[in-house]
Design an enzyme around this catalytic site. Structure first.
Site, PDB file in Angstrom:
ATOM      1  N   SER A 141       0.851  -1.193   0.000  1.00 37.72           N
ATOM      2  CA  SER A 141       0.000   0.000   0.000  1.00 37.72           C
ATOM      3  C   SER A 141       0.884   1.239   0.000  1.00 37.72           C
ATOM      4  CB  SER A 141      -0.893   0.010   1.246  1.00 37.72           C
ATOM      5  OG  SER A 141      -1.574   1.250   1.384  1.00 37.72           O
ATOM      6  N   TYR A 154      -1.946   0.158  10.727  1.00 39.31           N
ATOM      7  CA  TYR A 154      -2.118  -0.289   9.348  1.00 39.31           C
ATOM      8  C   TYR A 154      -0.861   0.037   8.547  1.00 39.31           C
ATOM      9  CZ  TYR A 154      -3.668  -0.639   4.519  1.00 39.31           C
ATOM     10  OH  TYR A 154      -3.766  -0.972   3.172  1.00 39.31           O
TER      11      TYR A 154
END
Length: 254
Positions: A141, A154
Protein backbone atom coordinates in the site's frame (compact mmCIF):
# COMPACT_ATOMS: atom_id res chain seq x y z
CA UNK A 1 -2.76 -29.38 -15.91
CA UNK A 2 -0.73 -27.72 -18.66
CA UNK A 3 -1.32 -24.05 -17.84
CA UNK A 4 0.43 -22.08 -15.13
CA UNK A 5 -1.16 -22.09 -11.69
CA UNK A 6 -1.81 -19.04 -9.51
CA UNK A 7 -2.76 -19.00 -5.83
CA UNK A 8 -4.59 -15.88 -4.66
CA UNK A 9 -5.42 -15.20 -1.02
CA UNK A 10 -8.40 -13.01 -0.14
CA UNK A 11 -10.08 -13.82 -3.44
CA UNK A 12 -13.70 -13.28 -2.39
CA UNK A 13 -13.76 -9.53 -3.15
CA UNK A 14 -11.80 -6.51 -4.30
CA UNK A 15 -8.32 -6.98 -5.76
CA UNK A 16 -8.33 -10.73 -5.20
CA UNK A 17 -11.56 -11.34 -7.05
CA UNK A 18 -10.51 -9.11 -9.94
CA UNK A 19 -7.20 -10.97 -10.19
CA UNK A 20 -8.96 -14.32 -10.21
CA UNK A 21 -11.17 -13.23 -13.10
CA UNK A 22 -8.32 -11.71 -15.10
CA UNK A 23 -5.91 -14.63 -14.67
CA UNK A 24 -8.74 -17.04 -15.49
CA UNK A 25 -9.31 -15.10 -18.70
CA UNK A 26 -5.66 -15.77 -19.51
CA UNK A 27 -6.22 -19.49 -18.87
CA UNK A 28 -4.34 -19.89 -15.60
CA UNK A 29 -5.35 -22.67 -13.24
CA UNK A 30 -6.55 -21.00 -10.04
CA UNK A 31 -6.36 -21.74 -6.34
CA UNK A 32 -8.55 -19.14 -4.67
CA UNK A 33 -8.70 -18.76 -0.92
CA UNK A 34 -10.79 -16.77 1.53
CA UNK A 35 -12.95 -16.96 4.65
CA UNK A 36 -16.33 -16.81 2.91
CA UNK A 37 -17.07 -20.25 1.49
CA UNK A 38 -20.22 -19.24 -0.38
CA UNK A 39 -18.45 -16.44 -2.21
CA UNK A 40 -15.56 -18.71 -3.10
CA UNK A 41 -17.87 -21.32 -4.57
CA UNK A 42 -19.84 -18.71 -6.52
CA UNK A 43 -16.64 -17.28 -7.98
CA UNK A 44 -15.28 -20.73 -8.85
CA UNK A 45 -18.52 -21.69 -10.59
CA UNK A 46 -18.53 -18.46 -12.61
CA UNK A 47 -14.90 -18.89 -13.66
CA UNK A 48 -15.36 -22.51 -14.71
CA UNK A 49 -18.45 -21.65 -16.77
CA UNK A 50 -17.05 -18.45 -18.29
CA UNK A 51 -13.39 -19.32 -18.86
CA UNK A 52 -13.32 -23.15 -18.77
CA UNK A 53 -10.21 -23.31 -16.60
CA UNK A 54 -9.43 -25.35 -13.48
CA UNK A 55 -10.33 -23.82 -10.12
CA UNK A 56 -9.59 -25.08 -6.61
CA UNK A 57 -11.15 -23.37 -3.59
CA UNK A 58 -9.65 -23.39 -0.09
CA UNK A 59 -11.68 -21.82 2.70
CA UNK A 60 -9.50 -20.68 5.60
CA UNK A 61 -8.46 -17.65 7.63
CA UNK A 62 -4.83 -16.67 6.97
CA UNK A 63 -4.55 -15.68 10.66
CA UNK A 64 -4.82 -19.33 11.70
CA UNK A 65 -1.43 -20.96 11.18
CA UNK A 66 -2.62 -24.55 11.59
CA UNK A 67 -5.56 -23.97 9.26
CA UNK A 68 -3.28 -22.42 6.64
CA UNK A 69 -0.87 -25.35 6.74
CA UNK A 70 -3.60 -28.00 6.77
CA UNK A 71 -5.53 -26.50 3.87
CA UNK A 72 -2.52 -25.83 1.68
CA UNK A 73 -0.96 -29.22 2.34
CA UNK A 74 -4.26 -30.89 1.45
CA UNK A 75 -3.58 -30.01 -2.19
CA UNK A 76 -2.44 -32.75 -4.53
CA UNK A 77 1.14 -32.66 -5.83
CA UNK A 78 -0.13 -31.35 -9.16
CA UNK A 79 -1.90 -28.40 -7.52
CA UNK A 80 1.19 -27.65 -5.42
CA UNK A 81 3.03 -26.67 -8.61
CA UNK A 82 2.17 -23.03 -7.95
CA UNK A 83 3.79 -20.65 -10.43
CA UNK A 84 2.41 -17.41 -8.97
CA UNK A 85 1.47 -16.60 -5.37
CA UNK A 86 -0.42 -13.38 -4.70
CA UNK A 87 -0.49 -12.44 -1.02
CA UNK A 88 -3.58 -10.28 -1.27
CA UNK A 89 -5.49 -10.99 1.96
CA UNK A 90 -5.38 -7.89 4.14
CA UNK A 91 -7.40 -5.08 5.67
CA UNK A 92 -7.36 -1.76 7.47
CA UNK A 93 -9.42 -1.15 10.59
CA UNK A 94 -10.03 2.28 12.12
CA UNK A 95 -8.57 5.75 11.61
CA UNK A 96 -8.22 6.75 15.26
CA UNK A 97 -4.96 8.07 16.73
CA UNK A 98 -2.89 5.58 18.70
CA UNK A 99 -4.29 6.57 22.10
CA UNK A 100 -7.90 6.07 20.95
CA UNK A 101 -7.60 2.99 18.73
CA UNK A 102 -9.15 -0.39 19.46
CA UNK A 103 -6.56 -2.99 20.39
CA UNK A 104 -8.70 -5.62 18.67
CA UNK A 105 -8.31 -3.71 15.40
CA UNK A 106 -4.54 -3.70 15.82
CA UNK A 107 -4.44 -7.42 16.52
CA UNK A 108 -6.52 -8.25 13.46
CA UNK A 109 -4.42 -6.11 11.14
CA UNK A 110 -1.13 -7.52 12.41
CA UNK A 111 -2.41 -11.09 12.29
CA UNK A 112 -3.85 -10.73 8.78
CA UNK A 113 -1.56 -8.33 6.94
CA UNK A 114 1.71 -9.55 8.36
CA UNK A 115 1.49 -12.95 10.04
CA UNK A 116 -1.03 -14.30 7.52
CA UNK A 117 1.21 -13.32 4.62
CA UNK A 118 4.11 -15.10 6.32
CA UNK A 119 2.15 -18.27 7.06
CA UNK A 120 1.04 -18.67 3.44
CA UNK A 121 4.44 -17.74 2.00
CA UNK A 122 6.28 -20.15 4.28
CA UNK A 123 4.40 -23.12 2.85
CA UNK A 124 4.03 -22.11 -0.79
CA UNK A 125 7.59 -20.81 -1.19
CA UNK A 126 8.93 -24.21 -0.15
CA UNK A 127 7.16 -25.71 -3.16
CA UNK A 128 8.67 -23.03 -5.40
CA UNK A 129 12.17 -23.58 -4.01
CA UNK A 130 11.86 -27.30 -4.78
CA UNK A 131 10.97 -26.47 -8.39
CA UNK A 132 13.50 -23.61 -8.72
CA UNK A 133 10.85 -21.30 -10.15
CA UNK A 134 8.00 -19.03 -9.11
CA UNK A 135 6.71 -15.50 -8.73
CA UNK A 136 5.49 -14.01 -5.45
CA UNK A 137 3.45 -10.80 -5.52
CA UNK A 138 2.78 -9.06 -2.22
CA UNK A 139 -0.01 -6.50 -2.11
CA UNK A 140 1.29 -3.56 -0.11
CA UNK A 141 0.00 0.00 0.00
CA UNK A 142 1.01 3.63 -0.29
CA UNK A 143 0.53 3.40 3.50
CA UNK A 144 3.64 1.21 3.47
CA UNK A 145 5.64 4.02 1.88
CA UNK A 146 4.32 7.07 3.74
CA UNK A 147 2.75 7.51 7.18
CA UNK A 148 -0.44 9.57 7.52
CA UNK A 149 -2.76 10.65 10.36
CA UNK A 150 -4.68 7.68 11.75
CA UNK A 151 -2.71 5.19 9.68
CA UNK A 152 -0.47 4.05 12.55
CA UNK A 153 -0.71 0.24 12.85
CA UNK A 154 -2.12 -0.29 9.35
CA UNK A 155 0.86 1.65 7.99
CA UNK A 156 3.19 -0.34 10.24
CA UNK A 157 1.94 -3.63 8.78
CA UNK A 158 2.34 -2.36 5.23
CA UNK A 159 5.80 -0.94 5.94
CA UNK A 160 6.58 -4.47 7.11
CA UNK A 161 5.26 -5.90 3.83
CA UNK A 162 7.55 -3.50 1.98
CA UNK A 163 10.56 -4.68 4.00
CA UNK A 164 9.59 -8.34 3.71
CA UNK A 165 9.29 -8.06 -0.05
CA UNK A 166 12.84 -6.71 -0.29
CA UNK A 167 14.18 -9.36 2.08
CA UNK A 168 12.33 -12.19 0.33
CA UNK A 169 13.75 -11.02 -3.00
CA UNK A 170 17.23 -11.55 -1.54
CA UNK A 171 16.40 -14.85 0.22
CA UNK A 172 14.92 -16.40 -2.90
CA UNK A 173 17.52 -15.09 -5.35
CA UNK A 174 19.48 -18.38 -5.42
CA UNK A 175 16.27 -20.26 -6.19
CA UNK A 176 15.22 -18.31 -9.29
CA UNK A 177 12.08 -16.98 -7.56
CA UNK A 178 10.87 -13.48 -8.40
CA UNK A 179 9.38 -11.34 -5.62
CA UNK A 180 7.37 -8.21 -6.33
CA UNK A 181 5.20 -5.70 -4.51
CA UNK A 182 2.23 -3.68 -5.72
CA UNK A 183 1.56 -0.63 -3.54
CA UNK A 184 -1.79 0.95 -4.47
CA UNK A 185 -3.06 4.37 -3.50
CA UNK A 186 -6.77 5.06 -3.03
CA UNK A 187 -8.77 2.21 -4.57
CA UNK A 188 -12.53 1.83 -4.30
CA UNK A 189 -13.31 -1.70 -3.12
CA UNK A 190 -14.74 -2.95 0.20
CA UNK A 191 -11.56 -1.57 1.81
CA UNK A 192 -13.03 1.58 3.38
CA UNK A 193 -16.30 -0.09 4.32
CA UNK A 194 -14.31 -2.63 6.32
CA UNK A 195 -12.04 0.05 7.73
CA UNK A 196 -14.99 2.00 9.12
CA UNK A 197 -16.70 -1.11 10.46
CA UNK A 198 -19.56 -1.00 7.93
CA UNK A 199 -20.23 2.77 8.04
CA UNK A 200 -21.24 3.33 4.41
CA UNK A 201 -21.31 7.14 4.71
CA UNK A 202 -17.72 7.34 5.96
CA UNK A 203 -16.59 4.81 3.36
CA UNK A 204 -18.08 6.74 0.44
CA UNK A 205 -16.58 10.01 1.67
CA UNK A 206 -13.08 8.59 1.17
CA UNK A 207 -13.60 8.57 -2.62
CA UNK A 208 -15.67 11.75 -2.93
CA UNK A 209 -14.62 14.25 -5.60
CA UNK A 210 -12.11 12.18 -7.60
CA UNK A 211 -11.78 8.96 -9.56
CA UNK A 212 -10.04 6.30 -7.45
CA UNK A 213 -8.31 3.18 -8.68
CA UNK A 214 -10.46 0.15 -9.42
CA UNK A 215 -9.80 -3.45 -8.42
CA UNK A 216 -9.14 -4.29 -12.06
CA UNK A 217 -6.40 -1.64 -12.25
CA UNK A 218 -4.48 -3.61 -9.65
CA UNK A 219 -5.33 -6.96 -11.23
CA UNK A 220 -3.87 -5.76 -14.52
CA UNK A 221 -0.68 -4.72 -12.72
CA UNK A 222 -0.42 -8.17 -11.16
CA UNK A 223 -0.86 -9.82 -14.55
CA UNK A 224 1.80 -7.57 -16.04
CA UNK A 225 4.25 -8.64 -13.33
CA UNK A 226 3.43 -12.33 -13.67
CA UNK A 227 3.63 -12.32 -17.46
CA UNK A 228 7.10 -10.76 -17.82
CA UNK A 229 9.80 -12.91 -19.42
CA UNK A 230 11.59 -15.18 -16.95
CA UNK A 231 14.66 -12.89 -16.79
CA UNK A 232 12.59 -9.84 -15.73
CA UNK A 233 11.46 -9.07 -12.17
CA UNK A 234 9.36 -6.02 -11.31
CA UNK A 235 10.59 -5.41 -7.76
CA UNK A 236 8.13 -2.70 -6.78
CA UNK A 237 5.16 -0.94 -8.35
CA UNK A 238 3.48 2.10 -6.76
CA UNK A 239 0.14 2.87 -8.42
CA UNK A 240 -1.88 6.00 -7.67
CA UNK A 241 -5.01 7.61 -9.06
CA UNK A 242 -4.13 10.61 -11.21
CA UNK A 243 -5.82 12.79 -8.57
CA UNK A 244 -3.59 11.48 -5.76
CA UNK A 245 0.01 12.68 -5.32
CA UNK A 246 0.80 11.11 -1.93
CA UNK A 247 -0.90 9.29 0.92
CA UNK A 248 -2.33 12.57 2.16
CA UNK A 249 -2.66 14.70 -0.97
CA UNK A 250 -5.76 14.19 -3.14
CA UNK A 251 -7.27 16.66 -5.58
CA UNK A 252 -10.97 16.28 -4.92
CA UNK A 253 -12.01 18.65 -7.69
CA UNK A 254 -10.43 16.55 -10.47
Amino acid sequence: MKSDTILITGATSGFGKAMALLFAKHKYNLIITGRRAERLEELAKHIEQEYHTNVKTLCFDVRNQKEVEQQLNSLTDEWKKVDVLVNNAGLALGREPVNEALLSDWEQMIDTNLKGLLYVTHTVSAWMVARKKGTIINIGSIAGKEAYPGGNVYSATKFAVDALTKSMRIDFLPHNIRVSQIAPGAAETEFSLVRFHGDDKKAKAVYHGFTPLSAMDIAEAAYFIASRPAHVCINDMVIMPTAQASAGHINRTA
